[in-house]
Design a protein around this motif. Structure first.
Motif, PDB file in Angstrom:
ATOM      1  N   ALA A  96       0.836  -1.208   0.000  1.00  0.00           N
ATOM      2  CA  ALA A  96       0.000   0.000   0.000  1.00  0.00           C
ATOM      3  C   ALA A  96       0.870   1.256   0.000  1.00  0.00           C
ATOM      4  N   TYR A  97       1.927   1.240   0.782  1.00  0.00           N
ATOM      5  CA  TYR A  97       2.850   2.387   0.807  1.00  0.00           C
ATOM      6  C   TYR A  97       3.490   2.601  -0.553  1.00  0.00           C
ATOM      7  N   GLN A  98       3.932   1.522  -1.190  1.00  0.00           N
ATOM      8  CA  GLN A  98       4.556   1.638  -2.514  1.00  0.00           C
ATOM      9  C   GLN A  98       3.557   2.150  -3.548  1.00  0.00           C
ATOM     10  N   ASP A  99       2.314   1.695  -3.463  1.00  0.00           N
ATOM     11  CA  ASP A  99       1.285   2.175  -4.376  1.00  0.00           C
ATOM     12  C   ASP A  99       1.046   3.682  -4.210  1.00  0.00           C
ATOM     13  N   ILE A 100       1.020   4.113  -2.972  1.00  0.00           N
ATOM     14  CA  ILE A 100       0.805   5.545  -2.708  1.00  0.00           C
ATOM     15  C   ILE A 100       1.994   6.352  -3.205  1.00  0.00           C
ATOM     16  N   MET A 101       3.202   5.846  -2.971  1.00  0.00           N
ATOM     17  CA  MET A 101       4.399   6.583  -3.406  1.00  0.00           C
ATOM     18  C   MET A 101       4.520   6.631  -4.927  1.00  0.00           C
ATOM     19  N   ASN A 102       3.961   5.676  -5.632  1.00  0.00           N
ATOM     20  CA  ASN A 102       4.039   5.639  -7.090  1.00  0.00           C
ATOM     21  C   ASN A 102       2.917   6.390  -7.773  1.00  0.00           C
ATOM     22  N   MET A 103       1.994   6.950  -6.995  1.00  0.00           N
ATOM     23  CA  MET A 103       0.892   7.711  -7.577  1.00  0.00           C
ATOM     24  C   MET A 103       1.407   9.016  -8.168  1.00  0.00           C
ATOM     25  N   PRO A 104       0.925   9.359  -9.356  1.00  0.00           N
ATOM     26  CA  PRO A 104       1.335  10.638  -9.935  1.00  0.00           C
ATOM     27  C   PRO A 104       0.665  11.784  -9.165  1.00  0.00           C
TER      28      PRO A 104
END
Length: 105
Positions: A96-104
């Motif tokens: 979830a953290y990685q998904d949030i960090m990869n959000m444009p």
């Protein structure tokens, strides 16, 4: 012990649901439960289960405890399952953290 294990499993499930973005049965803000406190509580319960299993195992091996092999193995499996579930929650949180960090932005 069974009640605390069930509580820990319920805490881990709700934590996993929050990490997965799924709504929980009750709103966390309404209940006053802090996510960090719930996570720390779950980690402490896993640690306690592992400590209990280790103590039972050491007591059984040394012969100082009245615990039988059956009780030692059950405690060991409970500790193992709770640790595996905690690792899965951690993996979900990292994802979830990685998904949030990869959000444009």
């Amino acid at each position: 012990m069974s009640t605390s294990l069930n509580q820990m499993i319920n805490d881990l499930r709700s934590t996993a649901q929050v990490a997965g973005g799924k709504p929980t049965a009750k709103n966390e803000a309404d209940s006053g439960v802090d996510f960090a406190d719930a996570l720390k509580n779950a980690i402490d319960q896993v640690s306690a289960a592992q400590t209990e299993a280790r103590q039972m195992s050491e007591g059984f091996v040394s012969g100082a405890s009245e615990a039988n092999l059956h009780d030692v193995m059950i405690a060991s499996q409970k500790a193992s399952l709770s640790f595996q579930q905690m690792v899965q929650v951690r993996n979900r949180l990292v994802t979830a953290y990685q998904d949030i960090m990869n959000m444009p932005v």
